[in-house]
Design a protein around this motif. Structure first.
Motif, PDB file in Angstrom:
ATOM      1  N   THR A 147       0.420  -1.498   0.028  1.00 23.01           N
ATOM      2  CA  THR A 147       0.496  -0.283  -0.073  1.00 23.01           C
ATOM      3  C   THR A 147       0.951   1.768  -0.266  1.00 23.01           C
ATOM      4  OG1 THR A 147      -1.813  -1.520   1.038  1.00 23.01           O
ATOM      5  CG2 THR A 147      -2.111   1.123   1.447  1.00 23.01           C
ATOM      6  N   VAL A 148       0.753   1.763  -0.871  1.00 26.27           N
ATOM      7  CA  VAL A 148       1.456   3.266  -1.043  1.00 26.27           C
ATOM      8  C   VAL A 148       0.328   4.624  -0.729  1.00 26.27           C
ATOM      9  CG1 VAL A 148       2.949   4.809  -2.103  1.00 26.27           C
ATOM     10  CG2 VAL A 148       2.704   2.221  -3.137  1.00 26.27           C
ATOM     11  N   GLN A 149       0.642   5.773  -0.070  1.00 25.83           N
ATOM     12  CA  GLN A 149      -0.208   6.254   0.263  1.00 25.83           C
ATOM     13  C   GLN A 149      -0.159   7.779   0.265  1.00 25.83           C
ATOM     14  OE1 GLN A 149      -3.449   5.672   3.163  1.00 25.83           O
ATOM     15  NE2 GLN A 149      -4.012   8.169   3.641  1.00 25.83           N
ATOM     16  N   GLY A 150       0.041   9.125  -0.539  1.00 25.38           N
ATOM     17  CA  GLY A 150       0.458  10.345   0.331  1.00 25.38           C
ATOM     18  C   GLY A 150      -0.765  11.661  -0.245  1.00 25.38           C
ATOM     19  N   ASN A 151      -0.417  12.105   0.723  1.00 26.07           N
ATOM     20  CA  ASN A 151      -2.016  13.418   1.100  1.00 26.07           C
ATOM     21  C   ASN A 151      -0.507  14.550   1.256  1.00 26.07           C
ATOM     22  OD1 ASN A 151      -3.552  11.362   1.499  1.00 26.07           O
ATOM     23  ND2 ASN A 151      -2.219  10.933   3.449  1.00 26.07           N
ATOM     24  N   ASP A 152      -1.591  15.412   0.173  1.00 21.81           N
ATOM     25  CA  ASP A 152      -0.461  16.968   0.805  1.00 21.81           C
ATOM     26  C   ASP A 152      -1.086  17.633   1.720  1.00 21.81           C
ATOM     27  OD1 ASP A 152      -3.231  17.978  -0.332  1.00 21.81           O
ATOM     28  OD2 ASP A 152      -2.393  18.294  -1.944  1.00 21.81           O
ATOM     29  N   ASN A 153      -0.750  18.634   1.873  1.00 24.00           N
ATOM     30  CA  ASN A 153      -1.412  20.007   2.931  1.00 24.00           C
ATOM     31  C   ASN A 153      -2.268  19.841   2.800  1.00 24.00           C
ATOM     32  OD1 ASN A 153       1.340  19.196   4.102  1.00 24.00           O
ATOM     33  ND2 ASN A 153       2.551  21.311   3.507  1.00 24.00           N
ATOM     34  N   SER A 154      -3.470  20.496   1.357  1.00 24.49           N
ATOM     35  CA  SER A 154      -4.879  20.905   1.429  1.00 24.49           C
ATOM     36  C   SER A 154      -5.561  19.443   1.640  1.00 24.49           C
ATOM     37  CB  SER A 154      -4.429  21.355  -0.100  1.00 24.49           C
ATOM     38  OG  SER A 154      -5.031  20.221  -1.190  1.00 24.49           O
ATOM     39  N   GLY A 155      -5.384  18.499   2.084  1.00 25.44           N
ATOM     40  CA  GLY A 155      -6.321  17.337   2.367  1.00 25.44           C
ATOM     41  C   GLY A 155      -6.515  16.598   1.094  1.00 25.44           C
ATOM     42  N   LYS A 156      -6.304  16.780  -0.494  1.00 22.34           N
ATOM     43  CA  LYS A 156      -5.595  15.638  -1.513  1.00 22.34           C
ATOM     44  C   LYS A 156      -4.782  14.192  -1.361  1.00 22.34           C
ATOM     45  CE  LYS A 156      -7.366  19.737  -3.789  1.00 22.34           C
ATOM     46  NZ  LYS A 156      -6.616  20.384  -5.102  1.00 22.34           N
ATOM     47  N   GLY A 157      -5.239  13.204  -1.304  1.00 18.62           N
ATOM     48  CA  GLY A 157      -4.353  11.994  -1.325  1.00 18.62           C
ATOM     49  C   GLY A 157      -4.465  11.621  -2.107  1.00 18.62           C
ATOM     50  N   ILE A 158      -3.509  10.630  -2.782  1.00 19.38           N
ATOM     51  CA  ILE A 158      -3.892   9.043  -3.539  1.00 19.38           C
ATOM     52  C   ILE A 158      -3.002   7.683  -2.641  1.00 19.38           C
ATOM     53  CG2 ILE A 158      -2.617   8.608  -5.810  1.00 19.38           C
ATOM     54  CD1 ILE A 158      -2.090  11.266  -6.562  1.00 19.38           C
ATOM     55  N   VAL A 159      -3.768   6.849  -2.954  1.00 19.74           N
ATOM     56  CA  VAL A 159      -4.073   5.536  -2.474  1.00 19.74           C
ATOM     57  C   VAL A 159      -3.414   4.444  -3.163  1.00 19.74           C
ATOM     58  CG1 VAL A 159      -5.065   3.758  -1.140  1.00 19.74           C
ATOM     59  CG2 VAL A 159      -4.890   6.297  -0.529  1.00 19.74           C
ATOM     60  N   LEU A 160      -2.373   3.853  -3.183  1.00 24.10           N
ATOM     61  CA  LEU A 160      -2.297   2.591  -4.289  1.00 24.10           C
ATOM     62  C   LEU A 160      -1.700   1.480  -3.378  1.00 24.10           C
ATOM     63  CD1 LEU A 160       0.503   4.216  -6.250  1.00 24.10           C
ATOM     64  CD2 LEU A 160      -1.972   4.476  -6.740  1.00 24.10           C
ATOM     65  N   VAL A 161      -3.779   0.733  -4.185  1.00 22.30           N
ATOM     66  CA  VAL A 161      -3.535  -1.135  -3.204  1.00 22.30           C
ATOM     67  C   VAL A 161      -3.100  -1.763  -4.339  1.00 22.30           C
ATOM     68  CG1 VAL A 161      -4.060  -2.728  -1.446  1.00 22.30           C
ATOM     69  CG2 VAL A 161      -5.007   0.660  -1.366  1.00 22.30           C
ATOM     70  N   MET A 162      -1.687  -2.909  -4.022  1.00 18.91           N
ATOM     71  CA  MET A 162      -1.249  -3.727  -4.927  1.00 18.91           C
ATOM     72  C   MET A 162      -1.264  -5.049  -4.577  1.00 18.91           C
ATOM     73  SD  MET A 162       1.562  -1.124  -6.649  1.00 18.91           S
ATOM     74  CE  MET A 162       1.891  -0.487  -4.844  1.00 18.91           C
ATOM     75  N   ASN A 163      -1.896  -6.225  -4.463  1.00 16.33           N
ATOM     76  CA  ASN A 163      -2.315  -6.974  -3.957  1.00 16.33           C
ATOM     77  C   ASN A 163      -1.218  -8.197  -4.461  1.00 16.33           C
ATOM     78  OD1 ASN A 163      -3.816  -6.862  -1.165  1.00 16.33           O
ATOM     79  ND2 ASN A 163      -5.306  -6.129  -3.136  1.00 16.33           N
ATOM     80  N   GLY A 164      -0.752  -9.610  -3.889  1.00 14.77           N
ATOM     81  CA  GLY A 164      -0.039 -10.527  -5.205  1.00 14.77           C
ATOM     82  C   GLY A 164       0.584 -10.144  -5.770  1.00 14.77           C
ATOM     83  N   VAL A 165       1.218  -8.632  -5.665  1.00 18.86           N
ATOM     84  CA  VAL A 165       2.879  -8.085  -6.024  1.00 18.86           C
ATOM     85  C   VAL A 165       3.754  -9.134  -5.834  1.00 18.86           C
ATOM     86  CG1 VAL A 165       4.427  -6.525  -6.756  1.00 18.86           C
ATOM     87  CG2 VAL A 165       1.332  -5.941  -6.022  1.00 18.86           C
TER      88      VAL A 165
END
Length: 174
Positions: A71-89
């Motif tokens: 799981t890779v997650q990144g948020n900025d200071n304004s409340g926006k974010g991206i989440v990547l979930v990779m099962n079986g990698v």
């Protein structure tokens, strides 16, 4: 006759398991790795630049039952974010987001308004049976994951609008 039916059912199940295990659409070429700074996620969201704050970003790797989930997650200071979930990698390579009933890779773009957190909006991929994007892992070790991504997400909290997330890259330590 009954034994033959049972054998055929067993054979069909075995074929389905093999097909499912190989249908994650992994390609061995994970690409260049993108240009995200260490500890961040970068992307263009509907054409606008997004860059996560390293203090609000994290990656986890869980190994269980012979399978790895990242799981890779990144948020900025304004409340926006991206989440990547990779099962079986299982290493470097290209992995489809979606593409049928076997959903093992997903991605989300989230916008949260701090003054009204219950009105958060999430654009999720996949949102139907088609391939909604791709994650390319170019470096994968016990302590680090680096790669690129792109996807189209559908707003699951509101108006069903879509957002294009392009030119994405991540460079994260576990």
């Amino acid at each position: 006759m009954k034994k033959m039916k049972n054998t055929m059912y067993t054979l069909l199940i075995a074929i389905a398991v093999i097909f499912t295990a190989t249908s994650c659409s992994k390609d061995d070429d994970g690409g260049s790795g993108g240009n995200a700074a260490a500890g961040t996620i970068k992307a263009k969201v509907a054409g606008s630049n997004f860059s996560s704050n390293p203090q609000l970003s994290a990656a986890t790797q869980i190994n269980a039952g012979g399978s790895t989930t990242i799981t890779v997650q990144g948020n900025d200071n304004s409340g926006k974010g991206i989440v990547l979930v990779m099962n079986g990698v299982d290493g470097t390579g290209s992995y489809n987001i979606g593409g049928g009933a076997n959903i093992s890779i997903s991605a989300s773009y989230i916008e949260v308004d701090a003054s009204n957190p219950t009105a958060a909006q999430t654009w999720q991929a996949p949102f139907d049976s088609s391939v909604a994007g791709e994650i390319n892992i170019s470096e994968f070790t016990a302590s680090k994951v680096v790669g690129t991504f792109e996807f189209t997400g559908k707003n699951v909290n509101g108006d069903n609008s879509t957002k294009e997330i392009t030119e994405g890259s991540f460079n994260m330590d576990f």
